[in-house]
Design an enzyme around this catalytic site. Structure first.
Site: not given
Length: 357
Positions: A94, A98, A126, A225
């Site tokens: 992740r 991001h 975040n 995911h």
């Protein structure tokens, strides 16, 4: 200029032609693997029992100008950390996502806020990002062995790859070396650029296209995911007030919705925001079960369920569900594409990942 790092010992899903334009084409139900779990990666998951330390001779590091030890150091630290705390795998993945979706893959997410600037890491999307300490440990080691040679952005990309690869004991996609660290980090840019868990399909696809990614990348990268957790705060409206009249999103399977409502019933009590597996029943194994859950209307976020609202993405999801090898290849290709999203403006190689030089 990127240098393609070492990927393969000739084994595993990644040895397929990585330049294949569309690995999904021509694949479907006839390649079905056991829906009851045998095709879900749990056999590979057993590989990471033990001390979790890789053998340095399994995958010789590439010749990276200025730091030939780079991949060995990054892999050893990441694998040791993930062996001790498996939740770091989705966190590091992740972190890379991001980073790349805001100003490109330039480690701008690592910069700390200052008195005059609110940085990306402090943007609301975040504030639950984690894994910074792994990047810091790798950076500290590299600065001893080969100072000022490896960017923080390259470390983020390597740590994400190696965190996922730990389960399989082999690198699952190649990582390019040569990124620069950005000198700008803005929380407002993070808030406006990161895909939202509330987005519909049209919005999601456009956001991916804005980054040079396509439909297949959207469906494949959504498969990330399959590991990790979300939080009740992001699905509370979907469960308890979907249209403003105390209702539940009707696209969620009834039994799954009941389970989620029970788990999220104490949301907000004592500042609690319960964690929920994004891939129910298989949240610690990198596999294709996410797509099985999706087909069963058990996508945790609205953005997950959105993949079923377009015929093309629904077909791709089904293809990935029924062919684990196909998913691994496509995911690796999409990670390479995402990892090549260029930074904005001048860059540098930071000595400390949290501050500009």
């Amino acid at each position: 200029m990127f240098v393609l790092s070492h990927i393969s010992n000739g084994q595993g899903p990644h040895h397929h032609d990585q330049q294949q334009k569309n690995p999904v084409a021509g694949h479907g139900r006839d390649h079905h693997q056991d829906d009851e779990g045998k095709g879900r990666g749990h056999d590979d998951h057993d590989d990471h029992k033990g001390n979790g330390k890789p053998k340095d001779d399994d995958h010789p590091p590439p010749h990276v100008k200025g730091c030939p030890q780079l991949e060995t150091i990054a892999r050893n630290i990441t694998w040791t950390r993930v062996a001790a705390d498996p939740t770091l795998a989705p966190k590091l993945l992740r972190l890379h996502f991001h980073d790349c979706f805001v100003r490109g893959c330039d480690a701008s997410i690592l910069l700390d806020s200052t008195a005059s600037n609110s940085a990306e890491k402090d943007a609301i999307p975040n504030q639950t990002v984690a894994g910074y300490e792994v990047v810091d440990e790798i950076k500290a080691r590299l600065e001893v062995v080969c100072p000022s040679s490896v960017s923080c952005a390259d470390i983020v990309a390597l740590a994400a790859r190696d965190a996922v690869s730990f389960q399989f004991k082999r690198p699952m996609w190649p990582v390019s070396i040569g990124r620069k660290d950005g000198r700008v980090s803005s929380s407002s840019e993070a808030s406006s650029n990161l895909p939202s868990p509330f987005s519909n399909f049209t919005t999601l696809l456009q956001e991916f296209k804005n980054k040079g990614l396509d439909l297949q990348d959207l469906v494949a990268l959504s498969g990330a995911h399959t590991i990790g957790v979300g939080h009740c705060g992001l699905i509370s409206d979907r469960l308890f007030n979907f249209t403003g009249v105390g209702d539940t999103d009707p696209s969620i399977a009834r039994a799954y919705a009941s389970l989620l409502r029970a788990k999220c019933s104490n949301l907000g009590a004592n500042n609690v925001d319960p964690a929920i597996e994004m891939d129910p029943g298989s949240g610690s194994s990198f596999d294709t079960h996410y797509y099985t859950a999706l087909r069963q209307n058990q996508g945790l976020f609205e953005s997950d369920a959105a993949l079923l609202t377009d015929q093309r993405s629904a077909r791709m999801s089904r293809a990935f569900e029924t062919n684990r090898e196909l998913f691994f290849v496509a995911f690796g290709q999409s990670m390479v594409k995402m990892g090549a999203i260029g930074g904005v403006g001048a860059g540098e190689i930071r000595r400390n990942c949290h501050v500009i030089n």
